[in-house]
Write a protein that holds these residues in place. Structure first.
Motif, short mmCIF file in Angstrom:
data_model
loop_
_atom_site.label_atom_id
_atom_site.label_comp_id
_atom_site.label_asym_id
_atom_site.label_seq_id
_atom_site.Cartn_x
_atom_site.Cartn_y
_atom_site.Cartn_z
N SER A 29 89.88 32.37 51.31
CA SER A 29 90.46 31.33 50.46
C SER A 29 91.98 31.29 50.55
O SER A 29 92.60 30.29 50.18
CB SER A 29 90.05 31.56 49.00
N CYS A 30 92.61 32.39 51.02
CA CYS A 30 94.07 32.47 51.14
C CYS A 30 94.44 33.07 52.49
O CYS A 30 94.77 34.26 52.58
CB CYS A 30 94.67 33.30 50.01
N PRO A 31 94.39 32.29 53.56
CA PRO A 31 94.75 32.82 54.87
C PRO A 31 96.21 33.29 54.90
O PRO A 31 97.09 32.66 54.31
CB PRO A 31 94.56 31.62 55.81
N ILE A 32 96.45 34.41 55.57
CA ILE A 32 97.81 34.95 55.68
C ILE A 32 98.49 34.28 56.88
O ILE A 32 98.72 34.88 57.93
CB ILE A 32 97.79 36.49 55.83
N VAL A 33 98.77 33.00 56.74
CA VAL A 33 99.36 32.23 57.83
C VAL A 33 100.61 31.52 57.34
O VAL A 33 100.68 31.06 56.20
CB VAL A 33 98.37 31.20 58.41
N ALA A 99 93.82 15.11 50.46
CA ALA A 99 95.20 14.91 50.87
C ALA A 99 96.19 15.46 49.85
O ALA A 99 97.30 15.86 50.22
CB ALA A 99 95.47 13.42 51.09
N ASP A 100 95.80 15.51 48.56
CA ASP A 100 96.72 16.00 47.55
C ASP A 100 96.73 17.53 47.48
O ASP A 100 97.57 18.11 46.78
CB ASP A 100 96.35 15.43 46.18
N ASN A 101 95.82 18.18 48.20
CA ASN A 101 95.82 19.64 48.26
C ASN A 101 95.30 20.09 49.62
O ASN A 101 94.25 20.72 49.74
CB ASN A 101 94.97 20.23 47.14
N PRO A 102 96.04 19.74 50.69
CA PRO A 102 95.56 20.04 52.04
C PRO A 102 95.47 21.54 52.29
O PRO A 102 96.37 22.30 51.94
CB PRO A 102 96.62 19.38 52.94
N ARG A 103 94.39 21.95 52.91
CA ARG A 103 94.15 23.36 53.19
C ARG A 103 94.41 23.65 54.67
O ARG A 103 94.12 22.82 55.53
CB ARG A 103 92.72 23.75 52.81
N THR A 104 94.95 24.82 54.92
CA THR A 104 95.26 25.18 56.29
C THR A 104 94.01 25.63 57.03
O THR A 104 93.07 26.15 56.43
CB THR A 104 96.31 26.31 56.33
N GLN A 105 94.03 25.44 58.34
CA GLN A 105 92.91 25.89 59.16
C GLN A 105 92.94 27.43 59.25
O GLN A 105 93.97 28.01 59.57
CB GLN A 105 93.03 25.30 60.57
N PRO A 106 91.82 28.09 58.98
CA PRO A 106 91.81 29.56 59.08
C PRO A 106 91.73 30.00 60.54
O PRO A 106 91.40 29.23 61.44
CB PRO A 106 90.53 29.94 58.32
N PHE A 107 92.05 31.26 60.76
CA PHE A 107 91.89 31.89 62.07
C PHE A 107 90.73 32.88 62.01
O PHE A 107 90.51 33.54 60.99
CB PHE A 107 93.15 32.69 62.46
N HIS A 133 99.46 33.46 62.36
CA HIS A 133 98.90 34.50 61.50
C HIS A 133 99.90 35.65 61.44
O HIS A 133 100.44 36.08 62.46
CB HIS A 133 97.56 35.00 62.06
N HIS A 134 100.13 36.16 60.23
CA HIS A 134 101.19 37.15 60.05
C HIS A 134 100.90 38.45 60.79
O HIS A 134 101.84 39.21 61.09
CB HIS A 134 101.39 37.43 58.55
N ALA A 135 99.65 38.74 61.10
CA ALA A 135 99.35 39.96 61.85
C ALA A 135 99.93 39.89 63.26
O ALA A 135 100.20 40.92 63.88
CB ALA A 135 97.84 40.18 61.92
N PHE A 413 111.92 23.54 59.50
CA PHE A 413 111.53 24.08 58.20
C PHE A 413 110.55 25.23 58.42
O PHE A 413 109.86 25.29 59.44
CB PHE A 413 110.85 23.02 57.33
N GLY A 414 110.45 26.09 57.43
CA GLY A 414 109.47 27.16 57.51
C GLY A 414 109.25 27.79 56.15
O GLY A 414 110.11 27.72 55.27
N SER A 415 108.08 28.38 55.98
CA SER A 415 107.77 29.04 54.72
C SER A 415 106.79 30.16 54.98
O SER A 415 105.90 30.04 55.82
CB SER A 415 107.16 28.03 53.73
N PRO A 416 106.92 31.28 54.24
CA PRO A 416 105.91 32.33 54.32
C PRO A 416 104.62 31.88 53.65
O PRO A 416 104.60 30.87 52.94
CB PRO A 416 106.57 33.50 53.56
N PRO A 417 103.54 32.61 53.84
CA PRO A 417 102.26 32.19 53.25
C PRO A 417 102.17 32.51 51.76
O PRO A 417 102.78 33.47 51.28
CB PRO A 417 101.23 33.00 54.04
N GLY A 418 101.42 31.68 51.04
CA GLY A 418 101.04 32.03 49.68
C GLY A 418 99.95 33.10 49.72
O GLY A 418 99.49 33.51 50.79
N ARG A 419 99.54 33.54 48.57
CA ARG A 419 98.58 34.64 48.50
C ARG A 419 97.87 34.57 47.16
O ARG A 419 98.37 33.96 46.22
CB ARG A 419 99.33 35.98 48.64
#
Length: 472
Positions: A29-33, A99-107, A133-135, A413-419
């Protein structure tokens, strides 16, 4: 010390404790991307861009690796067929869901590499998105990949000498063998810290980290209603990041005011986050929050790491404030600036890596600790500084944009992942004199409109601080 050339094959390559943490910490539910977004005022030639990326990734093999698990240990396995492709939305949608809460594609790191590129053409230009992916690496490493890719693109589209006159480019040619010592900090630790931590300091820090949990930012009233969704109709929807930009005039004034106050922009960014947390909770959480925490990445690279391929070479420091410490703004800014200096002088951020190194020896215990530490921080803030400063050495500037062959780069632009438990993550950078703030968010708790609302409050606090400085 840096690893010597070895007769042993580089792969399979064991994961470092930090990389293992990123793998185990991830939830579906919260990819580290993280995302990097490049905005161009012109289209790009997609086949040329793909060729440039193919060549650049040869210098950064972790971007063409998948995970293999052997017992309790994880290893990177290199496969050239896993090198990232430049996708379009026809190949794979950039985001999924509403569209109001787009989810990222998981790895699935056991089947694919942890890096994707998307090319999105627009009427007035184009965008290039990088999902990482942060790994597999951090933002500093990905900047290497982008510079290498765009340099090759420029050479193929009208600027054959691009980057060849940069002394830095000749010293920083990536050497994949350096990945062997990406977790070796002996050079950094060979000199004693300017200030030493006592055993009592470390006990107190551990107690604070594990037992004084920070607040989780609340959902706003009316969350998910038609009224909140309507707020983003006029903005770009379906995109993985939200942004707020200061004008160049405002940005110059902020930088000057920070200099006059003997603080850094990073100090101001952290302090304004604490102020925004308390305001947000007073409005949306009934003022019940007691304490807040910000996680700040600390880059551990040195000059000798210029030839290190894209990877993770960082740690994290944590700054905390009680709600009553978020009222006096001048004192808040000053105390944050002092604490950031203390973090660097004591190297307290190395304790995080030391803890991971100990925990990885006991995999079941490490999983248990990670599962119990879901509320690690209220927010993450990454300050990347002036991106144009490093890129001007490779690409000429023209009318506030970088000329990259036949293309013009307008913004990065850039941002770290939420969690889970970290509902907003913030990235601050300066593009050609303009301060830009980007944010990602926890899709299980917030949506794009909520993130926009938070960013507007955050930016308003920056402007209010600047106004007070100008009056004084």
């Amino acid at each position: 010390m840096p690893a010597q050339e070895s007769d042993e094959p580089l792969f399979p390559l064991p994961l470092t404790p930090l990389e293992t943490f990123f793998v185990l910490d991830e939830k579906e539910s919260c990819p580290i991307v993280s995302f990097i977004e490049l905005q161009f005022s012109t289209p790009l030639q997609l086949p040329v861009l793909q060729n440039a990326l193919d060549e650049a990734v040869k210098d950064h093999p972790l971007l063409a690796c998948k995970l293999v698990r052997e017992g309790e240990r994880f290893f990177w396995h290199f496969d050239p067929d896993l090198a990232p492709q430049v996708l379009t939305n026809d190949d794979l949608p950039l985001t999924t869901g509403p569209a109001d809460n787009p989810r990222t594609q998981p790895f699935d790191l056991f089947r694919e590499s942890g890096c994707r590129f998307w090319y999105v053409p627009e009427e007035t230009g184009s965008r290039l998105y990088v999902q990482l992916h942060h790994a597999c690496g951090d933002g500093v490493g990905m900047r290497q990949v982008l510079v290498g890719t765009l340099t090759r693109y420029a050479r193929a589209t009208g600027d054959p000498e691009c980057g060849k006159t940069s002394r830095k480019s000749s010293r920083s040619a990536p050497n994949p063998e350096r990945l062997r010592d990406r977790n070796d900090f002996s050079e950094l630790l060979s000199k004693p810290p300017k200030r030493s931590l006592t055993t009592w300091d470390r006990i107190r820090n551990a107690y604070y980290f594990h037992f004084q949990r920070p607040a989780v930012l609340s959902k706003p009233q009316g969350f998910g209603s038609a009224s909140t969704q309507k707020e983003i109709e006029s903005q770009a929807i379906g995109q993985p990041l939200r942004h707020v930009l200061f004008s160049k005039e405002e940005s110059a004034s902020i930088e000057k005011a920070c200099s006059n106050a003997s603080i850094r922009v990073n100090d101001l960014a952290i302090a304004m986050l604490f102020q925004t947390f308390e305001q947000w909770e007073q409005t949306h959480g009934g003022g019940k929050a007691i304490r807040y925490r910000v996680m700040m990445p600390v880059d551990l690279r040195s000059r000798r790491d210029l030839n290190l391929p894209a990877t993770n070479r960082l740690s994290f420091a944590f700054l905390g404030r009680r709600k009553d410490q978020c009222q006096d703004i001048e004192q808040l800014v000053s105390s944050v600036a002092d604490e950031v200096v203390a973090i660097k002088e004591t190297r307290v951020h190395m304790d995080f890596l030391d803890g991971l190194a100990a925990a990885v020896q006991h995999p079941r215990f490490m999983r248990w600790v990670i599962d119990k530490s879901r509320h690690m921080t209220t927010s993450v803030l990454t300050y990347t500084g002036d991106l144009s400063r490093g890129m001007k050495k490779f690409f000429p500037e023209s009318d506030g944009q970088l000329k990259i062959g036949d293309a013009y780069l307008r913004n990065v632009f850039g941002s770290p992942p939420g969690r889970e438990g970290t509902n907003v993550a913030v990235g601050v950078c300066i593009n050609w004199g303009q301060i830009c703030i980007s944010a990602s968010w926890n899709r299980q708790a917030w949506d794009a409109a909520t993130t926009d609302q938070f960013l507007q409050t955050y930016a308003s606090n920056w402007r209010a601080w600047l106004k007070r400085q100008e009056i004084n």
